[in-house]
Design a protein around this motif. Structure first.
Motif, mmCIF file in Angstrom:
data_model
loop_
_atom_site.group_PDB
_atom_site.id
_atom_site.type_symbol
_atom_site.label_atom_id
_atom_site.label_comp_id
_atom_site.label_asym_id
_atom_site.label_seq_id
_atom_site.Cartn_x
_atom_site.Cartn_y
_atom_site.Cartn_z
ATOM 1 N N VAL A 5 51.848 58.459 74.537
ATOM 2 C CA VAL A 5 51.664 59.321 73.377
ATOM 3 C C VAL A 5 51.747 60.753 73.880
ATOM 4 N N ARG A 6 52.670 61.522 73.302
ATOM 5 C CA ARG A 6 52.912 62.884 73.766
ATOM 6 C C ARG A 6 52.313 63.909 72.820
ATOM 7 N N GLY A 7 51.959 65.041 73.412
ATOM 8 C CA GLY A 7 51.491 66.153 72.619
ATOM 9 C C GLY A 7 51.673 67.437 73.383
ATOM 10 N N ALA A 8 51.793 68.546 72.653
ATOM 11 C CA ALA A 8 51.913 69.859 73.289
ATOM 12 C C ALA A 8 51.387 70.919 72.344
ATOM 13 N N THR A 9 50.916 71.983 72.938
ATOM 14 C CA THR A 9 50.443 73.137 72.183
ATOM 15 C C THR A 9 50.647 74.379 73.029
ATOM 16 N N THR A 10 50.371 75.524 72.460
ATOM 17 C CA THR A 10 50.467 76.777 73.199
ATOM 18 C C THR A 10 49.178 77.574 73.009
ATOM 19 N N VAL A 11 48.963 78.518 73.910
ATOM 20 C CA VAL A 11 47.853 79.459 73.793
ATOM 21 C C VAL A 11 48.429 80.872 73.786
ATOM 22 N N MET A 30 45.959 64.046 68.453
ATOM 23 C CA MET A 30 46.626 62.836 68.930
ATOM 24 C C MET A 30 45.775 61.597 68.622
ATOM 25 N N ILE A 31 44.469 61.711 68.833
ATOM 26 C CA ILE A 31 43.539 60.609 68.555
ATOM 27 C C ILE A 31 43.568 60.253 67.081
ATOM 28 N N GLU A 32 43.449 61.272 66.238
ATOM 29 C CA GLU A 32 43.395 61.042 64.790
ATOM 30 C C GLU A 32 44.688 60.421 64.257
ATOM 31 N N ARG A 33 45.821 60.949 64.671
ATOM 32 C CA ARG A 33 47.108 60.451 64.170
ATOM 33 C C ARG A 33 47.353 58.991 64.536
ATOM 34 N N ASN A 34 46.803 58.557 65.657
ATOM 35 C CA ASN A 34 47.127 57.221 66.164
ATOM 36 C C ASN A 34 45.953 56.248 66.191
ATOM 37 N N GLY A 35 44.747 56.703 65.870
ATOM 38 C CA GLY A 35 43.582 55.826 65.918
ATOM 39 C C GLY A 35 43.249 55.384 67.330
ATOM 40 N N ILE A 36 43.346 56.298 68.284
ATOM 41 C CA ILE A 36 43.149 55.979 69.696
ATOM 42 C C ILE A 36 41.665 55.903 70.030
ATOM 43 N N GLN A 37 41.284 54.847 70.729
ATOM 44 C CA GLN A 37 39.930 54.685 71.246
ATOM 45 C C GLN A 37 39.981 54.923 72.758
ATOM 46 N N PRO A 38 39.016 55.645 73.325
ATOM 47 C CA PRO A 38 39.087 55.972 74.750
ATOM 48 C C PRO A 38 39.141 54.757 75.670
ATOM 49 N N GLU A 39 38.496 53.656 75.288
ATOM 50 C CA GLU A 39 38.513 52.465 76.145
ATOM 51 C C GLU A 39 39.895 51.804 76.203
ATOM 52 N N ASP A 40 40.813 52.212 75.306
ATOM 53 C CA ASP A 40 42.172 51.679 75.313
ATOM 54 C C ASP A 40 43.152 52.583 76.072
ATOM 55 N N VAL A 41 42.666 53.722 76.576
ATOM 56 C CA VAL A 41 43.529 54.670 77.285
ATOM 57 C C VAL A 41 43.533 54.337 78.768
ATOM 58 N N CYS A 42 44.740 54.118 79.315
ATOM 59 C CA CYS A 42 44.891 53.812 80.747
ATOM 60 C C CYS A 42 44.692 55.052 81.588
ATOM 61 N N SER A 43 45.340 56.163 81.186
ATOM 62 C CA SER A 43 45.249 57.411 81.926
ATOM 63 C C SER A 43 45.823 58.537 81.086
ATOM 64 N N CYS A 44 45.605 59.750 81.570
ATOM 65 C CA CYS A 44 46.066 60.934 80.862
ATOM 66 C C CYS A 44 46.571 61.951 81.884
ATOM 67 N N ILE A 45 47.751 62.492 81.627
ATOM 68 C CA ILE A 45 48.297 63.562 82.450
ATOM 69 C C ILE A 45 48.396 64.799 81.568
ATOM 70 N N ILE A 46 47.882 65.912 82.078
ATOM 71 C CA ILE A 46 47.964 67.179 81.355
ATOM 72 C C ILE A 46 48.697 68.175 82.239
ATOM 73 N N GLU A 104 52.672 58.374 66.711
ATOM 74 C CA GLU A 104 52.792 59.720 66.141
ATOM 75 C C GLU A 104 52.411 60.748 67.208
ATOM 76 N N HIS A 105 53.402 61.489 67.663
ATOM 77 C CA HIS A 105 53.204 62.518 68.667
ATOM 78 C C HIS A 105 52.752 63.802 67.973
ATOM 79 N N ALA A 106 52.151 64.719 68.716
ATOM 80 C CA ALA A 106 51.613 65.939 68.117
ATOM 81 C C ALA A 106 52.145 67.171 68.847
#
Length: 121
Positions: A5-11, A30-46, A104-106
């Motif tokens: 699941v991809r997402g990007a923003t700017t500051v 990203m969580i809201e659009r896809n109904g993501i629960q943290p226990e279902d997330v393998c990893s996150c790269i930022i 749904e990407h954000a």
């Protein structure tokens, strides 16, 4: 099956509070659009572009309930000429039954130019 699941923003500036707040806003979207629960997330790269140095954006995940144990890695974005500046990107690896087309990407703020085909899905 796990999906990305991809997402990007700017500051607007290289500011610790703005980086954390914008990253948290993006993650929550990203969580809201896809109904993501943290226990279902393998990893996150930022990733962040090279001019953003005020803080680690992963701090934002620790402010979201249940995300304490999600493995997170921060990396530097490749400095490509004329690329979008002051950009933060998230790639979540998520266990789900959804197909790739159902994800749904954000893309928030100025980052909507990165993938206009996905930004308004």
């Amino acid at each position: 099956m796990f999906r990305g699941v991809r997402g990007a923003t700017t500051v607007n500036q290289n500011d610790e509070r703005e980086i954390v707040a914008s990253t948290e806003e993006l993650l929550r979207e990203m969580i809201e659009r896809n109904g993501i629960q943290p226990e279902d997330v393998c990893s996150c790269i930022i990733s962040m572009t090279e001019e953003l140095t005020a803080t680690f954006p992963a701090r934002a995940l620790r402010q979201v309930e249940g995300w304490r144990y999600v493995p997170v890695m921060c990396v530097r974005e490749i400095p490509v000429t004329n690329s979008l500046e002051k950009c933060i990107r998230i790639m979540l690896h998520w266990n789900t039954d959804k197909t790739q087309t159902e994800i749904e990407h954000a893309y928030l703020r100025k980052a909507d130019v990165l993938r206009p085909d996905l930004a308004n899905k």
